[in-house]
Design a protein around this motif. Sequence first.
Motif, mmCIF file in Angstrom:
data_model
loop_
_atom_site.group_PDB
_atom_site.id
_atom_site.type_symbol
_atom_site.label_atom_id
_atom_site.label_comp_id
_atom_site.label_asym_id
_atom_site.label_seq_id
_atom_site.Cartn_x
_atom_site.Cartn_y
_atom_site.Cartn_z
ATOM 1 N N GLY A 125 25.459 26.809 7.856
ATOM 2 C CA GLY A 125 24.296 26.999 8.710
ATOM 3 C C GLY A 125 23.131 27.669 8.030
ATOM 4 O O GLY A 125 22.005 27.669 8.549
ATOM 5 N N ILE A 134 32.245 31.451 11.698
ATOM 6 C CA ILE A 134 30.819 31.266 11.401
ATOM 7 C C ILE A 134 30.703 30.695 9.996
ATOM 8 O O ILE A 134 31.060 31.337 9.013
ATOM 9 N N GLY A 158 23.657 36.573 23.051
ATOM 10 C CA GLY A 158 23.869 35.147 23.249
ATOM 11 C C GLY A 158 25.046 34.551 22.517
ATOM 12 O O GLY A 158 25.386 33.389 22.741
ATOM 13 N N GLY A 159 25.674 35.303 21.627
ATOM 14 C CA GLY A 159 26.866 34.817 20.949
ATOM 15 C C GLY A 159 26.590 33.755 19.896
ATOM 16 O O GLY A 159 25.484 33.640 19.366
ATOM 17 N N THR A 160 27.624 32.977 19.585
ATOM 18 C CA THR A 160 27.541 32.054 18.445
ATOM 19 C C THR A 160 26.506 30.959 18.642
ATOM 20 O O THR A 160 25.947 30.450 17.677
ATOM 21 N N THR A 161 26.218 30.581 19.885
ATOM 22 C CA THR A 161 25.232 29.526 20.113
ATOM 23 C C THR A 161 23.849 29.957 19.648
ATOM 24 O O THR A 161 23.153 29.216 18.940
ATOM 25 N N THR A 162 23.442 31.154 20.026
ATOM 26 C CA THR A 162 22.120 31.614 19.604
ATOM 27 C C THR A 162 22.108 31.975 18.123
ATOM 28 O O THR A 162 21.048 31.928 17.494
ATOM 29 N N ALA A 205 23.480 30.198 15.814
ATOM 30 C CA ALA A 205 23.152 28.927 15.172
ATOM 31 C C ALA A 205 21.648 28.659 15.244
ATOM 32 O O ALA A 205 21.042 28.152 14.289
ATOM 33 N N THR A 206 21.031 29.020 16.364
ATOM 34 C CA THR A 206 19.575 28.885 16.496
ATOM 35 C C THR A 206 18.864 29.804 15.520
ATOM 36 O O THR A 206 17.856 29.429 14.898
ATOM 37 N N GLU A 256 18.898 28.356 12.084
ATOM 38 C CA GLU A 256 18.015 27.201 11.942
ATOM 39 C C GLU A 256 16.536 27.570 11.977
ATOM 40 O O GLU A 256 15.734 27.030 11.203
#
Length: 343
Positions: free
Chosen positions: A292, A288, A245-249, A251-252, A255
Amino acid sequence: PGRAPGGAAAHTSRTRYSAEQLLVMRCYATALALAAVATVTHGHPTQAAGTAGTAESERPTARGTEFATLLGGSSPDSLVTPGVGYYAGKEIASYGPPIGTPTVWICFVGSSELTPTTTAACKDGYSPAGSKPPSTALLFTNIGGGAGAGDIEQSITPAGLSSVVSMAPTLKANGFSGVSFDMETLSGFASFDDFSQAMKYAVGNCTAAGLLTLLTTAKSGISTGALLNGGLPSVNNGRTQPWPGGTTTFATFQEDVVPLFDIYSPQCYSSGTQVGSVHDICIPFGGISYAGFSGAKHFWPSVGGKWVQSLNGADPVDTLNAESGTNFGPDITVTGYIVFNKI
């Protein structure tokens, strides 16, 4: 994280409970339910994760995710802070002796399987010859690592995380205080959700067994070649996978999953022998940000032994915190460090 499903609506007006009492009751009820699930699934809810055609009943359950989220990495073992960790490498001649008095002793064998599984093996046979953990140090075993040329034996895999689930009570009974997850390469996950659920379930079961958990990554996470470019012929012969999923996932992941661990440790080195400012040794890769990871309970950077020695007696925690705002972000406080004493 930390809020149980449901709520207090089921209680009658004749009985009132404090928030703390409700949390304890929810923890107990969820633990009982999880135990029932583990009995039905024989303790291997993630064994088939990432396999095409796997039935939904064989995948990590929502209850396991809720359990991990509810407990949030709490453990009866107390971390001494500021903490000092040490990577003790199995038969690795290039590992130097511990620096200072470690409060956490990580027996490291880069492997897709939990290794070692006994504290006797953890205390003996780890380099350099003659180095023994202090009697007061918390002993950690490890899973994962940075996959070497063409192999996947060090990658985090579905089967490996499943073994953490089944082995957690035994590890605690054998005298371990924690498990280190060295997340540098992945293999076998069909999607980010598969990976996230499996990781949450593994951490949740460690927590339920009373084990501390440590997550360590190369620098700031997925921006190293092995995780960002996994699957390419030039990276481990294409046998590992890129971050799903790359950088978006990612970040998930920062979190939702990182706060479940008791310690997060970015590896502030490449060869292990770098010296310089905190920014020099910890510079984040690929955009990155360390910010985060602000949800981590404890932030203990892994640093090289030569860097610690270059401080000439200055406290590494104080030094790391002095640059925390500009390097890690204003919301992160360093509460310890882990030494990789590469020689």
